[in-house]
Design a protein around this motif. Structure first.
Motif, short mmCIF file in Angstrom:
data_model
loop_
_atom_site.label_atom_id
_atom_site.label_comp_id
_atom_site.label_asym_id
_atom_site.label_seq_id
_atom_site.Cartn_x
_atom_site.Cartn_y
_atom_site.Cartn_z
N ALA A 172 0.83 -1.20 0.00
CA ALA A 172 0.00 0.00 0.00
C ALA A 172 0.86 1.25 0.00
O ALA A 172 0.61 2.20 -0.76
CB ALA A 172 -0.93 -0.01 1.21
N ALA A 173 1.89 1.26 0.83
CA ALA A 173 2.74 2.44 0.93
C ALA A 173 3.43 2.74 -0.39
O ALA A 173 3.52 3.89 -0.82
CB ALA A 173 3.77 2.25 2.04
N VAL B 210 0.61 3.93 -2.99
CA VAL B 210 0.04 5.23 -2.61
C VAL B 210 1.06 6.34 -2.83
O VAL B 210 0.76 7.39 -3.40
CB VAL B 210 -0.44 5.21 -1.14
CG1 VAL B 210 -0.76 6.63 -0.68
CG2 VAL B 210 -1.67 4.34 -1.00
N ALA C 190 1.52 6.94 -6.55
CA ALA C 190 0.31 7.50 -7.14
C ALA C 190 0.14 8.96 -6.73
O ALA C 190 -0.24 9.80 -7.56
CB ALA C 190 -0.91 6.68 -6.72
N ARG C 191 0.42 9.27 -5.47
CA ARG C 191 0.34 10.67 -5.02
C ARG C 191 1.35 11.53 -5.77
O ARG C 191 1.04 12.65 -6.19
CB ARG C 191 0.64 10.75 -3.51
CG ARG C 191 -0.43 10.18 -2.60
CD ARG C 191 -1.67 11.06 -2.55
NE ARG C 191 -1.34 12.45 -2.24
CZ ARG C 191 -1.13 12.92 -1.01
NH1 ARG C 191 -1.22 12.10 0.03
NH2 ARG C 191 -0.86 14.20 -0.82
N PRO D 175 -5.30 12.05 -2.41
CA PRO D 175 -5.08 11.00 -1.39
C PRO D 175 -6.11 9.87 -1.42
O PRO D 175 -5.73 8.69 -1.40
CB PRO D 175 -5.15 11.79 -0.08
CG PRO D 175 -4.71 13.16 -0.45
CD PRO D 175 -5.22 13.40 -1.83
N ASP E 94 -8.08 8.86 -3.85
CA ASP E 94 -7.95 8.07 -5.09
C ASP E 94 -6.69 7.21 -5.06
O ASP E 94 -6.71 6.06 -5.53
CB ASP E 94 -7.91 9.00 -6.30
CG ASP E 94 -9.25 9.66 -6.57
OD1 ASP E 94 -10.27 8.99 -6.45
OD2 ASP E 94 -9.26 10.85 -6.90
N ALA E 95 -5.61 7.75 -4.53
CA ALA E 95 -4.37 6.98 -4.44
C ALA E 95 -4.55 5.76 -3.55
O ALA E 95 -4.07 4.66 -3.87
CB ALA E 95 -3.25 7.87 -3.91
N GLU E 96 -5.27 5.92 -2.45
CA GLU E 96 -5.51 4.79 -1.55
C GLU E 96 -6.43 3.76 -2.20
O GLU E 96 -6.22 2.55 -2.05
CB GLU E 96 -6.09 5.29 -0.24
CG GLU E 96 -5.10 6.10 0.59
CD GLU E 96 -5.69 6.62 1.88
OE1 GLU E 96 -6.83 6.22 2.21
OE2 GLU E 96 -5.01 7.42 2.56
N ALA F 121 -4.44 1.86 -4.71
CA ALA F 121 -3.57 0.92 -4.02
C ALA F 121 -4.34 -0.33 -3.58
O ALA F 121 -3.84 -1.45 -3.68
CB ALA F 121 -2.91 1.58 -2.82
N GLU F 122 -5.58 -0.13 -3.11
CA GLU F 122 -6.42 -1.29 -2.74
C GLU F 122 -6.70 -2.16 -3.95
O GLU F 122 -6.71 -3.40 -3.86
CB GLU F 122 -7.72 -0.79 -2.11
CG GLU F 122 -7.58 -0.17 -0.74
CD GLU F 122 -7.41 -1.21 0.35
OE1 GLU F 122 -7.21 -2.40 0.05
OE2 GLU F 122 -7.46 -0.82 1.53
N TYR G 255 -5.98 3.44 -13.53
CA TYR G 255 -6.97 3.94 -12.59
C TYR G 255 -8.09 4.72 -13.29
O TYR G 255 -9.26 4.47 -13.06
CB TYR G 255 -6.31 4.81 -11.52
CG TYR G 255 -7.30 5.28 -10.48
CD1 TYR G 255 -7.89 4.37 -9.59
CD2 TYR G 255 -7.68 6.62 -10.38
CE1 TYR G 255 -8.80 4.79 -8.63
CE2 TYR G 255 -8.59 7.04 -9.43
CZ TYR G 255 -9.14 6.13 -8.56
OH TYR G 255 -10.06 6.55 -7.63
#
Length: 299
Positions: free
Chosen positions: A196-197, A200, A203-204, A210, A212-214, A217-218, A298
């Protein structure tokens, strides 16, 4: 306009180039649905102007037909359309999925704006023959040549039984997946694990907000969990079109992977590729002799 050889699902196609031809195909279909025993109210999903035509011609019967502007139904990817259709059948159709559905995509929106979007739509049309095979649903897919275009219509005929050029959905999906993916750009970032880190942060840095990035990542993690060990991760692109590519030693194999609705209606990351396809605008799968490449975009 014949019944699909894959089950109960009756998947039809109407091609027209004028409003009166649309009415000539749609009204008898909807009235057929009104007279079908045990069926729910027939549904017309179409452009607002065409819904107006149907109201006028159906007259008193219009109150018994569900009229939905197509911009309210087709709001995202082909996988989103699968989810909406499955949800509607589960909640509104008669026993065994009995309902007549008239479906007109938004051809001047996502479905028809590029060759890639068209490919995704034809994939949906082909796989619908398998996904909805157990359902006693009758669907009429409406193709307006004034907006859909000759190439789209020709491709769609291959996904509809009774057209004379119908092709088995698995073969058609395999053909679509045989087209090589574009080569990743030279500046694509390479990293070992889609944590995830890691996703994210990248993507950020590429412009995704934030939340959308999370979510992206999911979606990446859900795909990785479904695919098995991931040997390489690539990431490139700018928001909203951030791309993450996963390489795995295990082939995916199933053309329906990520398209079959889960038992639970609530969307959750543990639903694997279904979750990924619902979140991402595109999910491209390419199997080869040594495994699979799965590319997620995405937006």
């Amino acid at each position: 306009m014949t019944t699909t050889p894959h089950g109960l699902f009756d998947h039809r196609m109407a091609v027209y180039g004028a409003d009166d031809a649309f009415v000539a195909a749609a009204v008898p279909f909807l009235r057929e649905g009104l007279g079908a025993a045990g069926a729910a109210r027939p549904v017309a999903v179409a452009a607002p102007d065409k819904l107006g035509l149907l109201r006028d011609v159906l007259d008193g019967d219009a109150k018994d037909v569900v009229l939905i502007p197509h911009t309210e139904w087709y709001t995202g990817s082909a996988a989103n359309a699968v989810a909406r259709g499955a949800s509607y059948l589960a909640a509104q159709a008669g026993p065994g999925g009995r309902v007549h559905l008239l479906m007109e995509p938004v051809w001047n929106g996502r479905a028809g704006r590029s060759a890639r979007e068209t490919t995704e739509w034809i994939r949906y049309e082909a796989l619908a023959n398998l996904l909805f095979a157990p359902m006693a649903t009758t669907a009429l897919c409406a193709y307006d040549t004034r907006v859909a275009g000759a190439a789209v219509v020709a491709a769609a005929r291959r996904a509809h039984p009774g057209t004379g050029v119908y092709q088995d959905p698995v073969r058609l999906a395999a053909e679509l997946d045989s087209v090589p993916l574009p080569v990743p750009p030279a500046d694509a970032e390479v990293f070992a694990s889609p944590t995830a880190a890691a996703v994210v942060g990248r993507a950020r840095a590429r412009g995704l907000p934030p939340a959308d990035a999370e979510l992206f990542a999911e979606a990446v993690r859900a795909a990785a969990a479904a695919l098995g060990p991931v040997s390489r991760v690539l990431m490139w692109g700018e928001a909203p079109g951030c791309v993450c590519e996963l390489r795995t030693a295990r082939r995916v194999g199933d053309p329906l992977a990520g398209f079959v609705p889960p038992a639970c209606a609530a969307l959750a990351p543990d639903q694997g590729l279904w979750f990924t396809r619902q979140v991402c605008a595109y999910v491209d799968v390419r199997d080869d002799a040594s495994g699979a490449t799965v590319r997620l975009q995405y937006g």
